[in-house]
Design a protein around this motif. Structure first.
Motif, short mmCIF file in Angstrom:
data_model
loop_
_atom_site.label_atom_id
_atom_site.label_comp_id
_atom_site.label_asym_id
_atom_site.label_seq_id
_atom_site.Cartn_x
_atom_site.Cartn_y
_atom_site.Cartn_z
N LEU A 1 0.96 -0.97 0.22
CA LEU A 1 0.55 -0.27 -0.22
C LEU A 1 0.91 1.35 0.03
N ILE A 2 0.51 2.54 -0.45
CA ILE A 2 0.68 3.57 -0.38
C ILE A 2 -0.13 4.09 0.71
N ALA A 3 0.66 5.39 1.87
CA ALA A 3 0.12 6.12 2.36
C ALA A 3 1.07 7.14 3.19
N SER A 4 -0.17 8.30 3.34
CA SER A 4 0.08 8.95 3.28
C SER A 4 -0.44 9.69 4.93
N GLY A 5 0.90 10.93 5.25
CA GLY A 5 -0.06 11.67 6.88
C GLY A 5 0.96 12.53 7.33
N ARG A 6 1.06 12.37 8.87
CA ARG A 6 2.12 13.32 9.14
C ARG A 6 2.46 12.29 10.57
N ILE A 7 4.58 12.05 9.85
CA ILE A 7 5.52 10.90 11.11
C ILE A 7 4.85 11.25 12.15
N SER A 8 5.35 10.65 13.71
CA SER A 8 5.15 11.21 15.02
C SER A 8 6.47 9.54 14.83
N MET A 9 7.34 10.17 16.47
CA MET A 9 8.00 9.01 16.54
C MET A 9 6.50 8.87 18.24
N SER A 10 7.20 7.13 18.84
CA SER A 10 6.53 6.84 19.94
C SER A 10 7.63 5.96 20.30
N HIS A 11 7.99 5.78 21.56
CA HIS A 11 8.43 4.35 21.81
C HIS A 11 9.83 4.85 20.56
N GLY A 12 10.46 5.99 20.34
CA GLY A 12 11.71 5.52 18.95
C GLY A 12 11.42 4.60 17.86
N ARG A 13 9.93 4.82 17.58
CA ARG A 13 9.55 4.05 15.74
C ARG A 13 8.31 5.06 15.12
N ARG A 14 8.90 5.18 14.22
CA ARG A 14 8.17 5.48 13.45
C ARG A 14 6.85 5.77 13.55
N VAL A 15 5.45 6.14 13.88
CA VAL A 15 4.55 6.48 13.59
C VAL A 15 3.57 7.17 12.44
N LEU A 16 2.39 6.53 11.86
CA LEU A 16 1.82 6.95 11.43
C LEU A 16 0.09 6.74 11.69
N PHE A 17 -1.27 8.11 12.36
CA PHE A 17 -1.63 7.43 12.82
C PHE A 17 -2.73 7.73 11.77
N ASN A 18 -3.42 7.09 11.56
CA ASN A 18 -4.85 7.43 10.60
C ASN A 18 -4.75 7.92 9.34
N PRO A 19 -3.63 7.57 8.45
CA PRO A 19 -3.42 7.56 7.12
C PRO A 19 -4.52 8.04 6.26
N ARG A 20 -4.22 8.88 5.15
CA ARG A 20 -4.52 8.72 3.93
C ARG A 20 -4.24 6.83 3.71
N TYR A 21 -4.74 6.38 3.19
CA TYR A 21 -4.03 5.41 2.60
C TYR A 21 -4.88 4.64 0.73
N GLU A 22 -3.42 3.66 0.23
CA GLU A 22 -3.94 3.19 -1.78
C GLU A 22 -4.34 2.12 -1.24
N LEU A 23 -4.55 1.57 -1.59
CA LEU A 23 -4.37 -0.33 -1.79
C LEU A 23 -3.11 -0.73 -2.65
N ARG A 24 -2.51 -1.33 -2.93
CA ARG A 24 -1.83 -1.21 -4.40
C ARG A 24 -2.59 -2.28 -5.02
N PRO A 25 -2.67 -2.75 -6.21
CA PRO A 25 -3.51 -3.68 -6.86
C PRO A 25 -2.59 -5.31 -6.89
N LEU A 26 -3.31 -6.19 -6.23
CA LEU A 26 -3.84 -7.31 -6.13
C LEU A 26 -2.60 -8.25 -7.24
N GLY A 27 -2.74 -7.95 -8.53
CA GLY A 27 -1.82 -8.31 -9.37
C GLY A 27 -0.55 -7.67 -10.09
N GLN A 28 0.10 -6.86 -8.97
CA GLN A 28 1.31 -6.04 -9.07
C GLN A 28 2.46 -6.60 -8.36
N GLU A 29 1.91 -7.69 -6.95
CA GLU A 29 2.60 -7.59 -6.34
C GLU A 29 3.46 -8.72 -6.18
#
Length: 132
Positions: free
Chosen positions: A104-132
């Motif tokens: 998938l493709i996800a977009s939004g604002r990155i935040s850091m939580s406990h040393g890990r990158r987190v993206l809350f409630n992102p806008r997302y686009e599922l990639r077509p299954l045939g392209q995997e």
């Protein structure tokens, strides 16, 4: 006059085949994901900094339901070959198509939580299954 020693790696077809055979499956998948990131014009997860607005792509490695502050939260780990990113949808128990192995493709604002990158409630686009 002697020729200068060659320092670059041979790039013939046979050499590429040998390199591919001697590389682990995980390394091959990481290289493929990094190429996909570059081709789609997205930011590499390892290059994302705190509070930046980003567009990233990768493969979901895990998807779990984990409550946060008493609210259901669907958490997934997105991996693009460079680094993992936790993607969290608050208030959701499941989302059709969000499953391990899905790209998938996800977009939004990155935040850091406990040393890990987190993206809350992102806008997302599922990639077509045939392209995997």
């Amino acid at each position: 006059m002697s020729a200068a020693p060659r320092t670059e790696k041979p790039t013939g077809r046979f050499r590429r085949m040998l390199d591919r055979l001697s590389t682990s499956q995980e390394e091959l998948e990481s290289e493929e994901l990094q190429e996909d990131t570059a081709a789609s014009g997205c930011t590499r997860i390892s290059d994302c900094s705190d509070r930046a607005i980003v567009k990233v792509t990768g493969t979901l490695r895990t998807v779990t339901l984990r409550p946060r502050a008493g609210v259901p939260a669907l958490e997934a780990e997105l991996f693009d070959g460079t680094a993992p990113l936790d993607v969290v949808w608050l208030g959701r128990r499941s989302i059709v198509g969000i499953e391990p192995g899905r790209k998938l493709i996800a977009s939004g604002r990155i935040s850091m939580s406990h040393g890990r990158r987190v993206l809350f409630n992102p806008r997302y686009e599922l990639r077509p299954l045939g392209q995997e």
